[in-house]
Design a protein around this motif. Sequence first.
Motif, short mmCIF file in Angstrom:
data_model
loop_
_atom_site.label_atom_id
_atom_site.label_comp_id
_atom_site.label_asym_id
_atom_site.label_seq_id
_atom_site.Cartn_x
_atom_site.Cartn_y
_atom_site.Cartn_z
N SER A 65 36.61 -3.92 40.43
CA SER A 65 35.43 -4.14 41.26
C SER A 65 34.20 -3.87 40.40
N PHE A 66 33.09 -4.47 40.76
CA PHE A 66 31.87 -4.27 39.98
C PHE A 66 30.69 -4.06 40.92
N GLU A 67 29.71 -3.36 40.37
CA GLU A 67 28.47 -3.11 41.12
C GLU A 67 27.35 -2.96 40.11
N GLN A 68 26.24 -3.60 40.36
CA GLN A 68 25.11 -3.50 39.46
C GLN A 68 23.81 -3.38 40.23
N VAL A 69 23.13 -2.28 39.98
CA VAL A 69 21.78 -2.09 40.52
C VAL A 69 20.80 -2.66 39.50
N LYS A 70 19.84 -3.40 39.98
CA LYS A 70 18.89 -4.04 39.07
C LYS A 70 18.26 -3.02 38.14
N GLY A 71 18.30 -3.34 36.85
CA GLY A 71 17.72 -2.47 35.84
C GLY A 71 18.68 -1.43 35.31
N GLU A 72 19.91 -1.38 35.87
CA GLU A 72 20.90 -0.41 35.40
C GLU A 72 22.12 -1.13 34.85
N ALA A 73 22.90 -0.40 34.05
CA ALA A 73 24.13 -0.99 33.50
C ALA A 73 25.13 -1.22 34.62
N PRO A 74 25.93 -2.29 34.54
CA PRO A 74 26.93 -2.55 35.58
C PRO A 74 28.00 -1.47 35.60
N LEU A 75 28.50 -1.18 36.80
CA LEU A 75 29.55 -0.19 36.99
C LEU A 75 30.85 -0.93 37.31
N LEU A 76 31.87 -0.71 36.48
CA LEU A 76 33.15 -1.38 36.66
C LEU A 76 34.22 -0.35 37.04
N ARG A 77 35.06 -0.70 38.01
CA ARG A 77 36.17 0.18 38.41
C ARG A 77 37.46 -0.62 38.34
#
Length: 344
Positions: A65-77
């Motif tokens: 799964s992935f999540e990315q807040v604008k301006g931050e590095a993407p978070l991958l699980r």
Amino acid sequence: MEKILHKERLDDWIAALSDREILSPALEDGVWAFRPAGAAVRLDYPNTTQPPKGLAFPQREVFFSFEQVKGEAPLLRQTLPQVAQRVVFGVRPCDGRAVPRMDKVFSDHVEDPYYWARRKQVAYVGLACQQPPSSNCFCQSVGGSPVSSDGLDVLLTDLGERYFAAAVSETGKALMMAGESLFEAATDADRAQLQGAHAAALARPQRAVRDPDALPSKLKASFDSPLWEELARACIGCGICTFLCPTCHCFDINDEVTGAAPLKGKRVRTWDTCQFPDFTMHTSGHNPRENSGARLRQRVSHKFQYFHENFAMHQCTGCGRCVTGCPVGIDIVSVVNKVAEHAG
């Protein structure tokens, strides 16, 4: 390890394996499929509609799964499978032979961690085919046998009121040892009965692929033949031939977005098939297999030429499901025989 198991003790053996998930053929809505067996295993079946390949290579699975807040590095699980040990009873020898072929596919060059996380947890208890389960069986034409133990952990052969149980792997030995007191030592008379049963099974008539050893060269020589389009004229591109196949393994990978702010989603692998018109569509719009003849040629050549060139074995195991399941009657045995005859 060779033992005798009386049929009335089969369920006791299943109970002795209660720390594992047990699956066996079950009839649901008129269709035989591998399902959780509960306390009782059924081995009075012809063959399952689908092979057990989905236990190691499911039709849909999430890589991460992935999540990315604008301006931050993407978070991958990452979501590697967490699977309990499974034992599948009633696997036919053709499906057993599919296992090492799929292992090669998911180990060649790069080991697929998702496949192997499941595969290492599955044990296969086979059942010899003393009668061909389908009129479309042709395992012997592709190097197999109705009594093959290739890819299995235990092979059961029906001897009337008893099963002859032969452990093929260390995993199979462990399965039989778990119910050690239920098994009896096999005698010379039992082995003689087994040999007779296997000889009778090998003598049963099957459909025949003519001169299968010559197929790689004949397919190569027929690459540009107009015969492919003629043979595929009825194809409607449904892909059922590949989805029922125990060795077809084409897949697609997509990102399924579930939210836009922040960006959220999952990367998912799903089965795909070379028989779908857009399978090889390029982003430019060019499609190297734009007609059904080219797509049929790809499936047949992959089974009998490309895989043979890479691994010195046919990829087809002769289960006949693609013949039985095709809604328009395209028959892979007939196709390869016609192509071989055309090539001379």
